[in-house]
Design a protein around this motif. Structure first.
Motif, mmCIF file in Angstrom:
data_model
loop_
_atom_site.group_PDB
_atom_site.id
_atom_site.type_symbol
_atom_site.label_atom_id
_atom_site.label_comp_id
_atom_site.label_asym_id
_atom_site.label_seq_id
_atom_site.Cartn_x
_atom_site.Cartn_y
_atom_site.Cartn_z
ATOM 1 N N HIS A 21 0.830 -1.206 0.000
ATOM 2 C CA HIS A 21 0.000 0.000 0.000
ATOM 3 C C HIS A 21 0.868 1.261 0.000
ATOM 4 C CE1 HIS A 21 -3.423 2.524 0.450
ATOM 5 N NE2 HIS A 21 -3.209 2.823 1.719
ATOM 6 N N LEU A 22 1.960 1.249 0.769
ATOM 7 C CA LEU A 22 2.873 2.394 0.783
ATOM 8 C C LEU A 22 3.507 2.597 -0.596
ATOM 9 C CD1 LEU A 22 4.641 1.944 4.239
ATOM 10 C CD2 LEU A 22 3.158 3.838 3.550
ATOM 11 N N PHE A 23 3.816 1.499 -1.269
ATOM 12 C CA PHE A 23 4.350 1.605 -2.627
ATOM 13 C C PHE A 23 3.329 2.252 -3.559
ATOM 14 C CE2 PHE A 23 4.787 -0.315 -6.889
ATOM 15 C CZ PHE A 23 6.050 0.160 -7.221
ATOM 16 N N ASP A 24 2.059 1.827 -3.425
ATOM 17 C CA ASP A 24 0.999 2.418 -4.253
ATOM 18 C C ASP A 24 0.824 3.899 -3.950
ATOM 19 O OD1 ASP A 24 0.530 -0.029 -5.431
ATOM 20 O OD2 ASP A 24 -1.124 -0.558 -4.105
ATOM 21 N N VAL A 25 0.895 4.233 -2.659
ATOM 22 C CA VAL A 25 0.750 5.644 -2.255
ATOM 23 C C VAL A 25 1.884 6.481 -2.840
ATOM 24 C CG1 VAL A 25 0.870 7.218 -0.267
ATOM 25 C CG2 VAL A 25 -0.576 5.184 -0.158
ATOM 26 N N SER A 26 3.096 5.923 -2.818
ATOM 27 C CA SER A 26 4.245 6.667 -3.356
ATOM 28 C C SER A 26 4.088 6.942 -4.854
ATOM 29 C CB SER A 26 5.537 5.883 -3.103
ATOM 30 O OG SER A 26 5.589 4.706 -3.900
ATOM 31 N N ARG A 27 3.293 6.105 -5.516
ATOM 32 C CA ARG A 27 3.037 6.309 -6.948
ATOM 33 C C ARG A 27 1.730 7.075 -7.172
ATOM 34 N NH1 ARG A 27 4.230 0.832 -10.219
ATOM 35 N NH2 ARG A 27 4.160 2.372 -11.908
ATOM 36 N N GLN A 28 1.211 7.631 -6.054
ATOM 37 C CA GLN A 28 0.018 8.493 -6.070
ATOM 38 C C GLN A 28 -1.214 7.772 -6.606
ATOM 39 O OE1 GLN A 28 0.661 12.389 -7.719
ATOM 40 N NE2 GLN A 28 2.535 12.738 -6.557
ATOM 41 N N ARG A 29 -1.362 6.513 -6.231
ATOM 42 C CA ARG A 29 -2.591 5.794 -6.519
ATOM 43 C C ARG A 29 -3.574 6.063 -5.386
ATOM 44 N NH1 ARG A 29 -0.210 -0.172 -8.298
ATOM 45 N NH2 ARG A 29 0.764 0.501 -10.260
ATOM 46 N N HIS A 30 -4.756 6.501 -5.715
ATOM 47 C CA HIS A 30 -5.716 6.924 -4.700
ATOM 48 C C HIS A 30 -6.737 5.842 -4.355
ATOM 49 C CE1 HIS A 30 -4.180 11.025 -4.785
ATOM 50 N NE2 HIS A 30 -4.181 10.953 -6.109
ATOM 51 N N GLN A 90 -8.841 4.674 3.002
ATOM 52 C CA GLN A 90 -7.744 3.731 2.805
ATOM 53 C C GLN A 90 -6.413 4.217 3.367
ATOM 54 O OE1 GLN A 90 -9.607 4.954 0.322
ATOM 55 N NE2 GLN A 90 -8.312 6.046 -1.145
ATOM 56 N N ASN A 91 -6.246 5.528 3.530
ATOM 57 C CA ASN A 91 -4.999 6.034 4.095
ATOM 58 C C ASN A 91 -4.809 5.590 5.541
ATOM 59 O OD1 ASN A 91 -3.898 7.795 1.893
ATOM 60 N ND2 ASN A 91 -5.900 8.741 2.113
ATOM 61 N N LEU A 92 -5.906 5.282 6.239
ATOM 62 C CA LEU A 92 -5.809 4.831 7.627
ATOM 63 C C LEU A 92 -5.183 3.440 7.724
ATOM 64 C CD1 LEU A 92 -9.268 5.957 9.079
ATOM 65 C CD2 LEU A 92 -7.095 7.190 9.080
#
Length: 267
Positions: A21-30, A90-92
């Motif tokens: 999930h952190l990898f997805d967040v780093s690629r700005q997937r919402h 999902q950020n939680l």
């Protein structure tokens, strides 16, 4: 597979889901990727088995300081999953998944403390269930308020990169916070009312601190909801009162258990 084996498996699945999930967040997937959903879902299933096994035991239900941790985080995660169907929380998961990994390990391998009877009247079942889910929802509210605080600070200082880019607009974040608070206060109200109806003496020596702090938390959350509706309270005021109420609630539940079970060795 036994719970002793499932607990480490659940923890590893949670940590793997967090990393992805952190990898997805780093690629700005919402949105949650399929991989995170699969890993998280598998972790949640293993978590459920561990939680049920931990609280069930010979002589009664094990709802002590250590054993209840997996059950509490299971309720928190299930609540978050349900709310994800209509709100972008999902950020939680970046916070919840690692804590859930720790909770299943603690719940499975820590010693037993408090044990209560299996033969609970329906009113006590409602009281315990509403208490657990009130804590779950208000934990999500506290985590959401922390994100609102960071987002508000960044926007006030005109920082438009980083976490601000990954979160929904501030107004929507605040709206989700107050939705969580309304639901949490409703469940906490049910918990307190059923406690007065079905617990012999809520102000007995071993319960007075838990009861008092729960009422203090209810008052803080209720004042915040009134202030938001009548006076337009939001942002940092909402964050401060949410966190104050959550601290009171956490002390009511875990603080009282810590003192009674681990320090005074009473149940």
């Amino acid at each position: 597979m036994s719970a002793a084996l499932l607990a480490p498996v659940a923890a590893l699945l949670y940590l793997a889901a967090t990393g992805l999930h952190l990898f997805d967040v780093s690629r700005q997937r919402h949105t949650l990727s399929r991989g995170v959903k699969l890993l998280g879902g598998a972790a949640l299933l293993a978590h459920a088995v561990v939680a049920v096994t931990s609280v069930e035991g010979s002589g009664g239900l094990h709802l002590g300081f250590y054993k209840i941790s997996a059950l509490m985080f299971l309720a928190i995660n299930l609540t978050c999953v349900v709310m994800l169907t209509w709100r972008p929380l999902q950020n939680l998961l970046v916070i919840l998944f690692p804590l859930s990994a720790l909770s299943v390990l603690v719940s499975e391998f820590a010693p037993d403390t408090e044990v209560i009877s299996r033969d609970l009247p329906p009113g006590m079942v409602v009281h315990i269930a509403s208490s657990i889910f009130a804590y779950a929802v208000l934990t999500l509210a506290a985590a959401q308020s922390a994100l609102v605080s960071v987002q508000d600070y960044q926007l006030r200082h005109r920082h438009t990169r980083g976490i601000v880019q990954l979160l929904p607009p501030l107004q929507r974040m605040e709206s989700m916070l107050f939705e969580l608070l309304w639901l949490g206060v409703l469940l906490l109200t049910v918990s307190i009312v059923t406690g007065f109806l079905f617990v012999d003496d809520l102000f007995a020596q071993h319960l007075v601190h838990k009861t008092t702090l729960s009422i203090v938390a209810w008052l803080l959350f209720s004042v915040l909801l009134w202030g938001h509706r009548q006076l337009g309270w939001r942002s940092q005021t909402a964050v401060r009162l949410t966190l104050a109420g959550f601290i009171a609630l956490m002390l009511a539940f875990f603080g009282s258990k810590l003192v009674l079970e681990l320090i005074l060795h009473r149940v």
